[in-house]
Design an enzyme around this catalytic site. Structure first.
Site, PDB file in Angstrom:
ATOM      1  N   ASP A  90       3.297  -1.932  11.255  1.00 59.20           N
ATOM      2  CA  ASP A  90       3.555  -0.760  10.424  1.00 59.20           C
ATOM      3  C   ASP A  90       2.369   0.191  10.518  1.00 59.20           C
ATOM      4  OD1 ASP A  90       5.295   0.269   7.923  1.00 59.20           O
ATOM      5  OD2 ASP A  90       3.158   0.602   7.534  1.00 59.20           O
TER       6      ASP A  90
ATOM      7  N   HIS B  11       6.730   9.766   4.810  1.00 62.88           N
ATOM      8  CA  HIS B  11       5.675   8.976   4.155  1.00 62.88           C
ATOM      9  C   HIS B  11       5.671   9.146   2.630  1.00 62.88           C
ATOM     10  CE1 HIS B  11       1.590   7.074   5.369  1.00 62.88           C
ATOM     11  NE2 HIS B  11       1.981   6.589   4.216  1.00 62.88           N
TER      12      HIS B  11
ATOM     13  N   LYS C  13       5.331   6.807  10.534  1.00 61.41           N
ATOM     14  CA  LYS C  13       5.721   7.663   9.401  1.00 61.41           C
ATOM     15  C   LYS C  13       5.302   9.102   9.641  1.00 61.41           C
ATOM     16  CE  LYS C  13       4.511   3.675   6.539  1.00 61.41           C
ATOM     17  NZ  LYS C  13       3.238   3.143   7.059  1.00 61.41           N
TER      18      LYS C  13
HETATM   19  P1  NDP Z   1      -2.570  -5.429   1.186  1.00 59.51           P
HETATM   20  O1  NDP Z   1      -1.894  -5.810  -0.053  1.00 59.51           O
HETATM   21  O2  NDP Z   1      -2.020  -5.860   2.494  1.00 59.51           O
HETATM   22  O3  NDP Z   1      -4.068  -5.912   1.058  1.00 59.51           O
HETATM   23  C1  NDP Z   1      -4.969  -5.793   2.109  1.00 59.51           C
HETATM   24  C2  NDP Z   1      -6.322  -6.229   1.603  1.00 59.51           C
HETATM   25  O4  NDP Z   1      -6.269  -7.617   1.266  1.00 59.51           O
HETATM   26  C3  NDP Z   1      -7.421  -6.031   2.581  1.00 59.51           C
HETATM   27  O5  NDP Z   1      -8.566  -5.649   1.813  1.00 59.51           O
HETATM   28  C4  NDP Z   1      -7.624  -7.415   3.163  1.00 59.51           C
HETATM   29  O6  NDP Z   1      -8.985  -7.585   3.508  1.00 59.51           O
HETATM   30  C5  NDP Z   1      -7.235  -8.328   2.029  1.00 59.51           C
HETATM   31  N1  NDP Z   1      -6.592  -9.563   2.492  1.00 59.51           N
HETATM   32  C6  NDP Z   1      -5.724  -9.727   3.495  1.00 59.51           C
HETATM   33  N2  NDP Z   1      -5.327 -11.008   3.602  1.00 59.51           N
HETATM   34  C7  NDP Z   1      -5.947 -11.685   2.621  1.00 59.51           C
HETATM   35  C8  NDP Z   1      -5.945 -13.039   2.230  1.00 59.51           C
HETATM   36  N3  NDP Z   1      -5.209 -13.949   2.860  1.00 59.51           N
HETATM   37  N4  NDP Z   1      -6.719 -13.399   1.152  1.00 59.51           N
HETATM   38  C9  NDP Z   1      -7.462 -12.487   0.494  1.00 59.51           C
HETATM   39  N5  NDP Z   1      -7.496 -11.174   0.825  1.00 59.51           N
HETATM   40  C10 NDP Z   1      -6.748 -10.772   1.899  1.00 59.51           C
HETATM   41  O7  NDP Z   1      -2.775  -3.834   1.119  1.00 59.51           O
HETATM   42  P2  NDP Z   1      -2.733  -2.667   2.185  1.00 59.51           P
HETATM   43  O8  NDP Z   1      -3.237  -1.453   1.530  1.00 59.51           O
HETATM   44  O9  NDP Z   1      -3.426  -3.021   3.443  1.00 59.51           O
HETATM   45  O10 NDP Z   1      -1.197  -2.482   2.470  1.00 59.51           O
HETATM   46  C11 NDP Z   1      -0.520  -3.171   3.503  1.00 59.51           C
HETATM   47  C12 NDP Z   1       0.164  -2.178   4.413  1.00 59.51           C
HETATM   48  O11 NDP Z   1       1.128  -1.408   3.680  1.00 59.51           O
HETATM   49  C13 NDP Z   1      -0.763  -1.103   4.992  1.00 59.51           C
HETATM   50  O12 NDP Z   1      -1.558  -1.584   6.051  1.00 59.51           O
HETATM   51  C14 NDP Z   1       0.235  -0.063   5.409  1.00 59.51           C
HETATM   52  O13 NDP Z   1       0.864  -0.429   6.624  1.00 59.51           O
HETATM   53  C15 NDP Z   1       1.243  -0.126   4.237  1.00 59.51           C
HETATM   54  N6  NDP Z   1       0.950   0.888   3.201  1.00 59.51           N
HETATM   55  C16 NDP Z   1       1.860   1.907   3.062  1.00 59.51           C
HETATM   56  C17 NDP Z   1       1.684   2.880   2.117  1.00 59.51           C
HETATM   57  C18 NDP Z   1       2.687   3.957   2.007  1.00 59.51           C
HETATM   58  O14 NDP Z   1       2.432   4.947   1.301  1.00 59.51           O
HETATM   59  N7  NDP Z   1       3.819   3.856   2.657  1.00 59.51           N
HETATM   60  C19 NDP Z   1       0.510   2.876   1.206  1.00 59.51           C
HETATM   61  C20 NDP Z   1      -0.364   1.740   1.396  1.00 59.51           C
HETATM   62  C21 NDP Z   1      -0.122   0.785   2.360  1.00 59.51           C
HETATM   63  P3  NDP Z   1      -9.490  -7.853   5.023  1.00 59.51           P
HETATM   64  O15 NDP Z   1      -8.890  -6.785   5.905  1.00 59.51           O
HETATM   65  O16 NDP Z   1     -10.965  -7.765   4.900  1.00 59.51           O
HETATM   66  O17 NDP Z   1      -8.994  -9.239   5.381  1.00 59.51           O
END
Ligand code: NDP
Length: 276
Positions: free
Chosen positions: A48, A109, A78
């Protein structure tokens, strides 16, 4: 590479989206090819991205370097907020950045309600879908009234609505609307966006299954029928988040997690009406 069959959800255009994907929001464009490539090695088959993440090129590069057939992958991108006046050009720019002829899913988006042109933007996406270059089209951050409006004005129902959704913000009303209209629910911030819930019940459920809280939360998304797209920069967490297909939450587990919903108070990200 892990050989796991990822469950899919049938969409209203006849395709099937893998329920677990890998999100690349806030993945450094300079490292996206490497990080998305690691996710593909771990076993993810759905990525994504978004024009607004400025890392579509890295996603395309990772796909080509992986040697995995394009047809075996699901790629979502998006339309950026600043491009709502010219969706066709922006879509072509996304394809060019990715280096693909088509994407599996193209989303608006944000609705940008104050700007008020989202119904016309949706019409442009329907033309893009007719051209075959986006297999499915959908929206992101749309509320019920915005969905109702685009469906009424175009007769075309989005395949997907990608919204903030996690254990503390479960979007019950919106999910019920999606179910009624055959719209798949995709969860952003599936893990809560960086801070996992510290609810003791999640620790208890995790301990009972010999899994982590992140795995329990992602398994919950799968069992309630969401598409989840967790992000991580780290291979070990990517693998942890992918290893959710060998256990089942019980009805009691699901009921306990349902009780963690805090309604609107649980929201952690931007409210759709506040994005301009
Ligand atoms: P997430 O809920 O996926 O959380 C990601 C965070 O959690 C990062 O800081 C990561 O740190 C940490 N993390 C990942 N795996 C673990 C684990 N097993 N244990 C503990 N911590 C963990 O949030 P996101 O904001 O990344 O959202 C996911 C996806 O959703 C985005 O990448 C995007 O594709 C989409 N998105 C879409 C939006 C929209 O408006 N349409 C808005 C926001 C997100 P680390 O990388 O250091 O492991």
């Amino acid at each position: 590479m892990t050989e796991t069959t990822i469950p899919t959800i049938a969409l209203n255009n006849g395709t099937a989206i893998p329920q677990l994907g890998f999100g690349v929001f806030r993945v450094d464009p300079a490292r996206t090819a490497e990080i998305a490539g690691t996710a593909l090695e771990v076993g993810y088959r759905h990525i994504d991205t978004a024009a607004g993440y400025h890392n579509e090129a890295g996603v395309g590069e990772a796909v080509r370097a992986s040697g995995i057939a394009r047809n075996d992958l699901w790629i979502t991108t998006k339309l950026a907020n600043g491009d709502q006046e010219h969706p066709e050009d922006a879509f072509q720019a996304s394809l060019d950045a990715l280096g693909f002829d088509c994407v599996d899913l193209y989303l608006i988006h944000w609705p940008l309600v104050e700007k008020g042109i989202y119904p016309n933007v949706w019409k442009s996406l329907t033309s893009i879908a007719e051209s075959g270059r986006a297999k499915a089209i959908g929206v992101s951050n749309f509320q019920i009234e915005h969905l109702e409006r685009i469906i009424a004005e175009t007769g075309v129902t989005p395949a997907v609505n990608q919204v903030e959704l996690h254990v503390e913000f479960q979007q019950r009303e919106l999910r019920a609307f999606h179910l009624e209209h055959g719209i798949a629910t995709e969860a952003w911030y599936p893990l809560g966006g960086g801070t996992l819930s510290d609810a003791p019940v999640l620790q208890q459920i995790a301990a009972a299954h010999g899994k982590s809280v992140a795995q329990v939360v992602l398994r919950w998304h799968i069992q309630v029928g969401n598409v989840a797209i967790p992000k991580s920069n780290h291979r070990d967490r990517m693998a942890e988040n992918f290893d959710i297909f060998s256990f089942q939450l019980t009805d009691d587990d699901l009921a306990a997690i349902a009780a963690l919903d805090r309604g609107d108070e649980g929201r952690r990200g931007t409210h759709p009406l506040q994005m301009r």
